[in-house]
Scaffold this motif. Structure first.
Motif, PDB file in Angstrom:
ATOM      1  N   SER A  90       8.966  -1.133   1.091  1.00 24.66           N
ATOM      2  CA  SER A  90       9.731  -1.164  -0.152  1.00 24.66           C
ATOM      3  C   SER A  90      10.331   0.208  -0.417  1.00 24.66           C
ATOM      4  CB  SER A  90       8.787  -1.562  -1.290  1.00 24.66           C
ATOM      5  OG  SER A  90       9.217  -1.028  -2.510  1.00 24.66           O
ATOM      6  N   GLY A  91      11.504   0.207  -1.090  1.00 24.91           N
ATOM      7  CA  GLY A  91      12.160   1.467  -1.453  1.00 24.91           C
ATOM      8  C   GLY A  91      11.361   2.253  -2.479  1.00 24.91           C
ATOM      9  N   GLY A  92      10.414   1.582  -3.137  1.00 24.90           N
ATOM     10  CA  GLY A  92       9.579   2.256  -4.139  1.00 24.90           C
ATOM     11  C   GLY A  92       8.332   2.877  -3.538  1.00 24.90           C
ATOM     12  N   LEU A  93       8.269   2.883  -2.198  1.00 23.03           N
ATOM     13  CA  LEU A  93       7.159   3.520  -1.488  1.00 23.03           C
ATOM     14  C   LEU A  93       7.734   4.591  -0.573  1.00 23.03           C
ATOM     15  CD1 LEU A  93       5.174   0.340  -0.319  1.00 23.03           C
ATOM     16  CD2 LEU A  93       4.571   1.826  -2.217  1.00 23.03           C
ATOM     17  N   GLN A  94       6.961   5.640  -0.334  1.00 20.24           N
ATOM     18  CA  GLN A  94       7.413   6.667   0.605  1.00 20.24           C
ATOM     19  C   GLN A  94       6.274   7.039   1.537  1.00 20.24           C
ATOM     20  OE1 GLN A  94       8.584   9.841  -2.019  1.00 20.24           O
ATOM     21  NE2 GLN A  94       6.509  10.535  -2.373  1.00 20.24           N
ATOM     22  N   LEU A  95       6.644   7.543   2.697  1.00 19.25           N
ATOM     23  CA  LEU A  95       5.620   7.949   3.661  1.00 19.25           C
ATOM     24  C   LEU A  95       4.828   9.116   3.094  1.00 19.25           C
ATOM     25  CD1 LEU A  95       7.332   7.754   7.165  1.00 19.25           C
ATOM     26  CD2 LEU A  95       5.402   6.413   6.365  1.00 19.25           C
ATOM     27  N   GLY A  96       3.523   9.030   3.219  1.00 21.18           N
ATOM     28  CA  GLY A  96       2.644  10.088   2.744  1.00 21.18           C
ATOM     29  C   GLY A  96       2.706  11.292   3.663  1.00 21.18           C
ATOM     30  N   PRO A  97       1.987  12.376   3.326  1.00 24.76           N
ATOM     31  CA  PRO A  97       2.024  13.597   4.123  1.00 24.76           C
ATOM     32  C   PRO A  97       1.644  13.377   5.600  1.00 24.76           C
ATOM     33  CG  PRO A  97       0.824  13.951   2.074  1.00 24.76           C
ATOM     34  CD  PRO A  97       1.086  12.482   2.176  1.00 24.76           C
ATOM     35  N   ASN A  98       0.802  12.357   5.863  1.00 29.16           N
ATOM     36  CA  ASN A  98       0.383  12.128   7.257  1.00 29.16           C
ATOM     37  C   ASN A  98       1.445  11.381   8.069  1.00 29.16           C
ATOM     38  OD1 ASN A  98       0.182   9.475   6.376  1.00 29.16           O
ATOM     39  ND2 ASN A  98      -2.037   9.364   6.514  1.00 29.16           N
ATOM     40  N   ASP A 157       2.964   5.294  -3.384  1.00 25.89           N
ATOM     41  CA  ASP A 157       3.857   4.782  -4.413  1.00 25.89           C
ATOM     42  C   ASP A 157       4.702   5.894  -5.018  1.00 25.89           C
ATOM     43  OD1 ASP A 157       4.803   2.832  -6.380  1.00 25.89           O
ATOM     44  OD2 ASP A 157       3.585   3.948  -7.817  1.00 25.89           O
ATOM     45  N   ILE A 158       5.968   5.570  -5.295  1.00 24.38           N
ATOM     46  CA  ILE A 158       6.831   6.475  -6.056  1.00 24.38           C
ATOM     47  C   ILE A 158       6.801   5.957  -7.490  1.00 24.38           C
ATOM     48  CG2 ILE A 158       9.223   7.260  -6.404  1.00 24.38           C
ATOM     49  CD1 ILE A 158       9.700   6.533  -3.378  1.00 24.38           C
ATOM     50  N   ASP A 159       6.442   6.818  -8.438  1.00 24.88           N
ATOM     51  CA  ASP A 159       6.429   6.398  -9.844  1.00 24.88           C
ATOM     52  C   ASP A 159       7.838   6.582 -10.411  1.00 24.88           C
ATOM     53  OD1 ASP A 159       6.122   6.001 -12.558  1.00 24.88           O
ATOM     54  OD2 ASP A 159       4.223   7.080 -12.712  1.00 24.88           O
ATOM     55  N   GLU A 160       8.634   5.492 -10.358  1.00 24.05           N
ATOM     56  CA  GLU A 160      10.020   5.575 -10.812  1.00 24.05           C
ATOM     57  C   GLU A 160      10.113   5.910 -12.295  1.00 24.05           C
ATOM     58  OE1 GLU A 160       9.963   2.552  -7.438  1.00 24.05           O
ATOM     59  OE2 GLU A 160       8.727   2.963  -9.185  1.00 24.05           O
ATOM     60  N   CYS A 161       9.074   5.556 -13.061  1.00 27.21           N
ATOM     61  CA  CYS A 161       9.097   5.796 -14.511  1.00 27.21           C
ATOM     62  C   CYS A 161       9.008   7.291 -14.827  1.00 27.21           C
ATOM     63  CB  CYS A 161       7.956   5.047 -15.193  1.00 27.21           C
ATOM     64  SG  CYS A 161       8.016   3.265 -14.922  1.00 27.21           S
ATOM     65  N   CYS A 213       4.031   2.027  19.094  1.00 32.83           N
ATOM     66  CA  CYS A 213       3.643   1.794  17.699  1.00 32.83           C
ATOM     67  C   CYS A 213       2.131   1.900  17.548  1.00 32.83           C
ATOM     68  CB  CYS A 213       4.087   0.404  17.264  1.00 32.83           C
ATOM     69  SG  CYS A 213       5.347   0.422  15.997  1.00 32.83           S
ATOM     70  N   ALA A 214       1.409   1.324  18.481  1.00 36.72           N
ATOM     71  CA  ALA A 214      -0.058   1.325  18.434  1.00 36.72           C
ATOM     72  C   ALA A 214      -0.589   2.754  18.482  1.00 36.72           C
ATOM     73  CB  ALA A 214      -0.609   0.515  19.596  1.00 36.72           C
ATOM     74  N   MET A 215       0.095   3.598  19.245  1.00 33.06           N
ATOM     75  CA  MET A 215      -0.355   4.987  19.388  1.00 33.06           C
ATOM     76  C   MET A 215      -0.158   5.777  18.090  1.00 33.06           C
ATOM     77  SD  MET A 215       1.020   5.436  23.248  1.00 33.06           S
ATOM     78  CE  MET A 215       1.561   7.118  23.106  1.00 33.06           C
ATOM     79  N   VAL A 216       0.930   5.472  17.369  1.00 34.67           N
ATOM     80  CA  VAL A 216       1.236   6.209  16.130  1.00 34.67           C
ATOM     81  C   VAL A 216       0.289   5.797  15.001  1.00 34.67           C
ATOM     82  CG1 VAL A 216       3.042   6.758  14.451  1.00 34.67           C
ATOM     83  CG2 VAL A 216       3.648   6.443  16.830  1.00 34.67           C
ATOM     84  N   ASN A 217      -0.209   4.541  15.024  1.00 39.19           N
ATOM     85  CA  ASN A 217      -1.163   4.036  14.030  1.00 39.19           C
ATOM     86  C   ASN A 217      -0.583   4.021  12.611  1.00 39.19           C
ATOM     87  OD1 ASN A 217      -3.570   2.948  13.161  1.00 39.19           O
ATOM     88  ND2 ASN A 217      -4.658   4.886  13.098  1.00 39.19           N
ATOM     89  N   CYS A 218       0.549   3.296  12.447  1.00 40.06           N
ATOM     90  CA  CYS A 218       1.206   3.185  11.137  1.00 40.06           C
ATOM     91  C   CYS A 218       0.504   2.147  10.276  1.00 40.06           C
ATOM     92  CB  CYS A 218       2.659   2.747  11.305  1.00 40.06           C
ATOM     93  SG  CYS A 218       3.690   3.882  12.242  1.00 40.06           S
TER      94      CYS A 218
END
Length: 197
Positions: free
Chosen positions: A98-106, A112-116, A76-81
């Motif tokens: 949270s389900g309203g967040l998604q992993l960024g391109p990196n 944030d996912i803008d559900e609206c 985990c430390a190596m991946v740097n999340c």
């Protein structure tokens, strides 16, 4: 048992006595309980409050365990999340709390996912969607207010003519409309209704 103001997220147990569902508080169970502020804290490292619940996540270099604790992890430390990680079939994956967040391109930070704007969020009539970091909530449209009537909460039209929140001219009549109002100059006067001469 009758509860005059209703129990939004709970049930009526006696005259105006509400028993709230887990994650909610207040006289009418209409407030979200911030579990992250409770003692003892529910999470070992970091806590994110959500509507009616909460999510735990770990500091970088730690992995979230099924019981919510954080275990030290070299991988985990190596991946740097940003929010800790989990191992799936020997592969290390970063987590979002949270389900309203998604992993960024990196693949390490959460965005944030803008559900609206994506249309994922559906708000019932006379309500509008408000995006928050990691989630969203539904709020009454402008010109409407939340009222408890016939056993449930609804967004009802505000009669600006009665509440005196209109800006009609002294020589104009106020006409209530759904979510708004109109001004009409009285007989013998002319103008926009906001200005009458």
């Amino acid at each position: 048992a009758t509860c005059g103001h209703g129990c939004k997220y709970g049930e009526c147990m006696g005259p105006n006595k509400c028993k709230c569902f887990p994650g909610f508080t207040g006289k009418t169970c209409n407030q979200d309980l911030n579990e992250c502020g409770l003692k003892p804290r529910p999470c070992e490292h970091r806590c994110m409050n959500t509507h009616g619940s909460y999510k735990c996540y770990c500091l970088n270099g730690y992995m979230l365990m099924p019981d919510g604790s954080c275990a030290s992890s070299r991988t985990c430390a190596m991946v740097n999340c940003q929010y800790g990680c989990e191992e799936v079939k020997g592969q290390v994956q970063c987590l979002c709390p949270s389900g309203g967040l998604q992993l960024g391109p990196n693949g390490r930070t959460c965005i944030d996912i803008d559900e609206c704007s994506t249309g994922k969020a559906v708000c019932s009539d006379n309500r509008r969607c408000v995006n928050t970091f990691g989630s969203f909530y539904c709020k009454c449209q402008l010109g409407y207010e939340l009222k408890y009537a016939s056993g449930r909460y609804n967004c009802v039209d505000v009669n600006e003519c009665v509440t005196n929140t209109h800006r009609c001219n002294l020589h104009a009549e106020c006409l209530n409309t759904p979510g708004s109002f109109q001004c009409k100059c009285k007989q013998g006067y002319q103008g926009s209704g906001f200005d009458c001469a």
